[in-house]
Scaffold this motif. Structure first.
Motif, mmCIF file in Angstrom:
data_model
loop_
_atom_site.group_PDB
_atom_site.id
_atom_site.type_symbol
_atom_site.label_atom_id
_atom_site.label_comp_id
_atom_site.label_asym_id
_atom_site.label_seq_id
_atom_site.Cartn_x
_atom_site.Cartn_y
_atom_site.Cartn_z
ATOM 1 N N SER A 87 5.074 3.296 7.028
ATOM 2 C CA SER A 87 6.361 3.380 6.562
ATOM 3 C C SER A 87 6.921 5.055 6.110
ATOM 4 O O SER A 87 5.986 5.899 5.352
ATOM 5 C CB SER A 87 6.702 2.664 4.641
ATOM 6 N N GLN A 88 7.775 5.230 6.149
ATOM 7 C CA GLN A 88 8.248 6.391 5.348
ATOM 8 C C GLN A 88 8.574 6.594 3.903
ATOM 9 O O GLN A 88 9.171 5.648 3.026
ATOM 10 C CB GLN A 88 10.060 6.514 5.833
ATOM 11 N N VAL A 89 8.000 7.354 3.917
ATOM 12 C CA VAL A 89 8.102 7.042 2.096
ATOM 13 C C VAL A 89 9.491 8.756 1.619
ATOM 14 O O VAL A 89 9.322 9.818 1.936
ATOM 15 C CB VAL A 89 7.176 8.373 0.854
ATOM 16 N N VAL A 90 10.882 7.402 1.045
ATOM 17 C CA VAL A 90 11.709 8.969 0.522
ATOM 18 C C VAL A 90 11.579 8.420 -0.859
ATOM 19 O O VAL A 90 11.809 8.355 -1.613
ATOM 20 C CB VAL A 90 12.591 7.887 1.011
ATOM 21 N N ALA A 101 -1.293 2.248 4.029
ATOM 22 C CA ALA A 101 -1.089 1.796 2.701
ATOM 23 C C ALA A 101 -2.238 2.820 2.101
ATOM 24 O O ALA A 101 -2.116 3.610 0.901
ATOM 25 C CB ALA A 101 -1.721 -0.076 2.405
ATOM 26 N N MET A 102 -3.452 3.127 2.678
ATOM 27 C CA MET A 102 -4.793 3.744 2.383
ATOM 28 C C MET A 102 -4.184 5.104 1.744
ATOM 29 O O MET A 102 -4.070 6.150 1.110
ATOM 30 C CB MET A 102 -5.778 3.993 2.997
ATOM 31 N N GLU A 103 -3.449 5.930 2.579
ATOM 32 C CA GLU A 103 -2.226 7.277 3.075
ATOM 33 C C GLU A 103 -1.409 7.523 1.453
ATOM 34 O O GLU A 103 -1.218 8.307 1.123
ATOM 35 C CB GLU A 103 -1.798 7.961 3.602
ATOM 36 N N TYR A 104 -0.753 6.153 1.513
ATOM 37 C CA TYR A 104 0.708 6.041 0.257
ATOM 38 C C TYR A 104 -0.527 6.061 -0.749
ATOM 39 O O TYR A 104 0.216 6.705 -1.963
ATOM 40 C CB TYR A 104 1.173 4.630 0.365
ATOM 41 N N GLY A 105 -1.715 5.002 -1.620
ATOM 42 C CA GLY A 105 -2.770 5.524 -2.691
ATOM 43 C C GLY A 105 -3.014 7.002 -3.191
ATOM 44 O O GLY A 105 -2.758 6.890 -3.810
ATOM 45 N N ALA A 106 -2.997 8.065 -1.864
ATOM 46 C CA ALA A 106 -3.290 8.879 -2.786
ATOM 47 C C ALA A 106 -2.267 9.659 -3.242
ATOM 48 O O ALA A 106 -3.098 10.706 -4.024
ATOM 49 C CB ALA A 106 -3.853 9.623 -1.676
ATOM 50 N N LEU A 107 -0.780 8.611 -2.597
ATOM 51 C CA LEU A 107 -0.274 9.869 -3.161
ATOM 52 C C LEU A 107 1.145 9.162 -4.618
ATOM 53 O O LEU A 107 1.907 9.583 -5.641
ATOM 54 C CB LEU A 107 1.422 9.192 -2.133
ATOM 55 N N LYS A 108 0.178 8.637 -4.763
ATOM 56 C CA LYS A 108 0.812 7.842 -6.481
ATOM 57 C C LYS A 108 0.480 8.134 -7.571
ATOM 58 O O LYS A 108 1.926 8.029 -8.135
ATOM 59 C CB LYS A 108 -0.109 5.823 -6.370
ATOM 60 N N ASP A 109 -0.329 8.721 -7.857
ATOM 61 C CA ASP A 109 -0.294 9.831 -9.130
ATOM 62 C C ASP A 109 0.688 10.540 -8.954
ATOM 63 O O ASP A 109 1.507 11.128 -10.397
ATOM 64 C CB ASP A 109 -1.498 10.061 -8.732
ATOM 65 N N PHE A 110 0.807 11.486 -7.989
ATOM 66 C CA PHE A 110 2.307 11.747 -7.770
ATOM 67 C C PHE A 110 3.257 11.220 -8.255
ATOM 68 O O PHE A 110 4.562 11.795 -8.952
ATOM 69 C CB PHE A 110 2.075 13.221 -6.398
ATOM 70 N N LEU A 111 3.881 10.082 -7.353
ATOM 71 C CA LEU A 111 4.417 9.936 -7.291
ATOM 72 C C LEU A 111 5.388 8.745 -8.834
ATOM 73 O O LEU A 111 6.281 8.962 -9.287
ATOM 74 C CB LEU A 111 5.296 8.410 -5.974
ATOM 75 N N ARG A 112 3.935 8.748 -9.568
ATOM 76 C CA ARG A 112 4.554 8.515 -10.548
ATOM 77 C C ARG A 112 5.279 8.900 -11.384
ATOM 78 O O ARG A 112 6.396 8.576 -12.409
ATOM 79 C CB ARG A 112 3.020 7.498 -11.090
ATOM 80 N N GLU A 113 4.485 10.225 -11.630
ATOM 81 C CA GLU A 113 5.200 10.746 -12.440
ATOM 82 C C GLU A 113 6.886 11.546 -12.277
ATOM 83 O O GLU A 113 7.572 11.785 -12.924
ATOM 84 C CB GLU A 113 4.407 12.634 -12.103
ATOM 85 N N ARG A 114 7.221 11.764 -11.218
ATOM 86 C CA ARG A 114 8.257 12.023 -10.969
ATOM 87 C C ARG A 114 9.473 10.543 -10.905
ATOM 88 O O ARG A 114 10.671 11.093 -11.695
ATOM 89 C CB ARG A 114 8.610 12.096 -8.939
ATOM 90 N N ALA A 115 8.339 9.393 -10.575
ATOM 91 C CA ALA A 115 8.749 7.957 -11.080
ATOM 92 C C ALA A 115 9.329 8.648 -12.068
ATOM 93 O O ALA A 115 10.861 7.788 -12.868
ATOM 94 C CB ALA A 115 9.058 7.273 -10.471
#
Length: 491
Positions: A87-90, A101-115
């Motif tokens: 998936s493309q992450v916007v 899916a696995m690569e997205y998991g590594a971004l979760k903490d960063f994305l959670r803070e932005r959200a």
């Protein structure tokens, strides 16, 4: 008043988007400054804000329900699947990266803070924020990295209302199971339920509602009846499975029949909402060559995987049916690219040079940078405003101009989404289609798609006001989740 609420669902397409929009419209009519929010959205239906940010189309619709111009904070994370695995992450309206899916998991903490930063900004700017969940909060395999459901609710201490689609069946089991699978900490925020899409007498449902209340200790905040015509701006292609829409009676003597090719990675199929709202226009989604035979107009809509979906057209025989066709064809964005002579893609599919359908004198080259814009122009003597979301850059070699694209014979192509929402242009275009198809169809005068959308949003607000316990919802928003019992798994 001041507060927030999370609208979750037992499944995808349970009705979270429309319930969120309905609550926003109802609150806005009470004079409350309310904003919608969805931390993470997985959808191929998107919209471009005034400042050029890409967000989920449903959040743009919810913003309109609230009387607001949509902004990126309303949907800080948008996932656009290009295949079953990537998936493309916007992020905040701009492409960040493509991941599995696995690569997205590594971004979760960063994305959670932005959200959460986006959510905090909305809470600061508005009295109330109505949040929409994603999928189901009971997807326990995804709970650890959850951003949009109970992860958000826990981080922001939000009361949660769970919506269930009774038309699918099994709604009581879905409500009970959703709560039972959650941890005690998550359960403490699940305040109650809303039954969606009920057909029949509510009295027949009452014993089940009473039993659910007794088993879970949670309230049922209301039962929303089935209401036809609430198909605008849906975000999930699940909603297309049985969709065939004709509104009103023809203004001429015949119906105009529109076949929309349901591509595997179809995107922005909301472009067709304006056609579906036109009296006497029959819109249906198709997947087989024979379904094009009686169509006056075939539409190739947008796609998140242009080259892959073009290969699918060839494998199904639809490509041959399209190239043999002499009646009108309209390509929009990815569909326009498929109509070209050649596609060069080292970005999305990395397939390099690919032969297009060759129906338009156009060559397409994919660029690294996504174009996000709100263009304006003219066609058939009428002003047109639209929006663009694409990597493919089309070079027109000949033909007559059509918006930003071209037309040759009975084939039109453009990258502009939303162009058909412009009433005068739409009527002129449909008149041209009818003439070329030999149909006695005349567009009805005075039809306003903007007014139709407002009427649909008002209908959602009416549903909330008439069928939900709005006093209880206000208490949840202002005071948070009430004390509710813990329901052990398997209880």
């Amino acid at each position: 008043m001041k507060g927030a609420l999370l609208v979750a669902g037992t499944t995808s397409d349970a009705g979270k988007s429309v319930v969120t929009a309905g609550i926003c419209r109802w609150l806005a009519r009470q004079g409350v400054r309310v904003a919608p929010y969805k931390a993470q959205n997985m959808s191929l239906n998107s919209f471009v804000t005034a400042d050029g940010a890409e967000i989920g189309r449903a959040q743009a619709m919810q913003a309109q329900a609230a009387g607001l111009e949509p902004v990126a904070d309303m949907n800080p994370i948008l996932l656009k699947p290009g295949s079953d695995r990537r998936s493309q992450v916007v992020l905040m309206g701009r492409p960040l990266t493509d991941v599995d899916a696995m690569e997205y998991g590594a971004l979760k903490d960063f994305l959670r803070e932005r959200a959460l930063e986006s959510f905090d900004r909305l809470r600061e700017a508005y009295d109330v924020v109505i949040c929409e969940g994603a999928g189901s909060p009971a997807e326990i395999n995804l709970r650890r990295g959850d951003i949009a459901n109970m992860g958000l609710a826990r981080a922001a201490n939000l009361p949660v209302v769970v919506v269930g689609d009774i038309d699918r069946g099994g709604v009581f089991a879905a409500f009970y199971g959703t709560v039972a699978l959650l941890s005690p900490e998550d359960q403490a925020l699940v305040s109650g339920f809303v039954v969606n899409k009920f057909r029949g007498a509510v009295e027949l449902l009452q014993p089940g509602l009473d039993t659910l209340r007794g088993l879970t200790g949670r309230e049922v905040y209301g039962v929303l009846p089935w209401l036809d015509g609430l198909w605008l701006d849906v975000e999930d292609s699940l909603a297309l499975d049985s969709r065939q829409t004709v509104t009103g009676t023809p203004h001429g003597r015949q119906t105009l029949r529109v076949a929309v090719v349901k591509l595997p990675r179809v995107s922005n199929f909301t472009d067709l909402d304006a056609l579906a709202g036109e009296p006497g226009v029959l819109v249906r989604f198709v997947t087989a060559p024979g379904e094009l035979d009686d169509a006056d107009l075939v539409v190739l809509p947008g796609s998140k995987a242009t080259v892959s979906d073009l290969a699918w057209l060839r494998s199904t025989g639809l490509a041959d049916a399209l190239t043999a066709r002499r009646l009108p064809i309209l390509g929009i964005c990815g569909g326009y690219q498929m109509l070209a002579r050649e596609i060069v893609d080292e970005v999305e599919s990395k397939a390099g040079h690919v032969e297009g359908l060759g129906l338009l004198p156009v060559r397409v080259r994919f660029a690294e940078e996504k174009r996000l814009a709100r263009p304006t122009g003219q066609a058939y003597g009428h002003a047109v405003s639209a929006y663009e979301i694409h990597h493919g850059v089309a070079t027109v070699e000949s033909g007559e101009p059509f918006l930003d694209g071209c037309t040759v014979g009975a084939v039109w192509g453009t990258t502009w989404h939303g162009a058909l929402e412009n009433d005068d242009f739409r009527r002129a275009f449909l008149s041209e289609v009818a003439a070329r198809a030999g149909r006695d169809f005349v567009p009805a005068p005075g039809v306003s798609f903007a007014r139709l959308r407002e009427e649909r949003l008002d209908a959602l607000g009416d549903l909330v006001e008439r069928h939900l316990d709005t006093d209880a919802l206000l208490r949840l928003i202002e005071k948070g989740a009430p004390a509710v019992p813990f329901l052990p798994p398997g209880a």
